[in-house]
Design a protein around this motif. Structure first.
Motif, PDB file in Angstrom:
ATOM      1  N   LEU A  82       0.825  -1.210   0.000  1.00 15.71           N
ATOM      2  CA  LEU A  82       0.000   0.000   0.000  1.00 15.71           C
ATOM      3  C   LEU A  82       0.858   1.258   0.000  1.00 15.71           C
ATOM      4  O   LEU A  82       0.587   2.208  -0.750  1.00 15.71           O
ATOM      5  CB  LEU A  82      -0.926  -0.008   1.220  1.00 15.71           C
TER       6      LEU A  82
ATOM      7  N   LEU B  52       2.212   2.011  -3.515  1.00 15.53           N
ATOM      8  CA  LEU B  52       1.209   2.553  -4.428  1.00 15.53           C
ATOM      9  C   LEU B  52       0.879   4.007  -4.097  1.00 15.53           C
ATOM     10  O   LEU B  52       0.743   4.845  -4.996  1.00 15.53           O
ATOM     11  CB  LEU B  52      -0.055   1.694  -4.383  1.00 15.53           C
TER      12      LEU B  52
ATOM     13  N   ALA C 207      -4.738   0.860  -5.420  1.00 14.52           N
ATOM     14  CA  ALA C 207      -4.673   0.683  -3.971  1.00 14.52           C
ATOM     15  C   ALA C 207      -6.064   0.456  -3.390  1.00 14.52           C
ATOM     16  O   ALA C 207      -6.230  -0.342  -2.455  1.00 14.52           O
ATOM     17  CB  ALA C 207      -4.018   1.907  -3.330  1.00 14.52           C
TER      18      ALA C 207
END
Length: 210
Positions: free
Chosen positions: A37, A40, A63
């Motif tokens: 995460l 991204l 994401a």
């Protein structure tokens, strides 16, 4: 002389060798998972800073698909849409943030500000078309009153109108008595003798030579 049993044994050995060779050359395929995460989000932020807004939105949407429970990608999308003037999409993304965190102040701020901009734009269009009448006008005025109440900015009630005579300034009357100018004049003591003027000493040219 090769017998049938020897040929059968040889075929078995070749089959085992081929199976072992296949095991060594063929590697198992490991399914590739989504990018982290943080990666991204960082890629989206860098693209946005470079002016590639849609590319940044693409990273953040990846994401949202991979980490559906996290509000950070939606928050970035909402802010980017608002900065670009896409207020409708900004509101939709901000609502996604509130689904994951109802107390998010930034998302509520985007919804309020973007909603007011859209409403003001629509009211301007209706006013130019002379269509702001009837129930639409009444509903708009009601919403404006509620907005003022929520902001604590209600219009003050009009007070009673003052009469002109109540606000007139009264000027003091000037006294033309010439004796009034002497009232504040300090009194001179006439009984006290006046001091003698000091005589100026006259010197002759010879005195200057002394």
């Amino acid at each position: 002389m090769t017998t049938f049993s020897d040929f059968k044994y040889l075929c078995g050995v070749l089959a085992c060798a081929a199976a072992l060779t296949g095991c060594e050359t063929t590697k198992p395929v490991i399914p590739k998972g989504p990018a982290p995460l943080a990666e991204l989000l960082n890629q989206g932020t860098q693209a946005s800073a470079a002016g590639r807004k849609e590319e940044a939105i693409g990273y953040w949407k990846q994401a949202t698909a991979a980490y559906s429970g996290d509000k950070a990608p939606w928050a970035n999308i909402a802010q980017s849409r608002y900065d670009s003037g896409q207020y409708g999409e900004a509101i939709v993304s901000a609502q996604e943030v509130l689904l994951r965190d109802p107390n998010d102040k930034a998302a509520n701020t985007i919804i309020v500000s973007a909603g007011l901009r859209l409403a003001n734009r629509a009211l301007g269009d209706l006013s130019r078309q002379n269509a702001l009448i009837g129930q639409v006008r009444a509903d708009s005025q009601d919403q404006i009153r509620q907005l003022r109440d929520n902001m604590g900015d209600a219009a003050p009630a009009a007070g009673p109108r003052k009469l002109q005579s109540e606000t007139r300034t009264i000027k003091p009357v000037k006294d033309n008595n010439p004796l009034n100018s002497l009232r504040d004049t300090p009194k001179v003591d006439t009984d006290k003798p006046l001091p003698k003027p000091r005589e100026t000493e006259v010197k002759t040219p010879f005195d200057l030579l002394r």
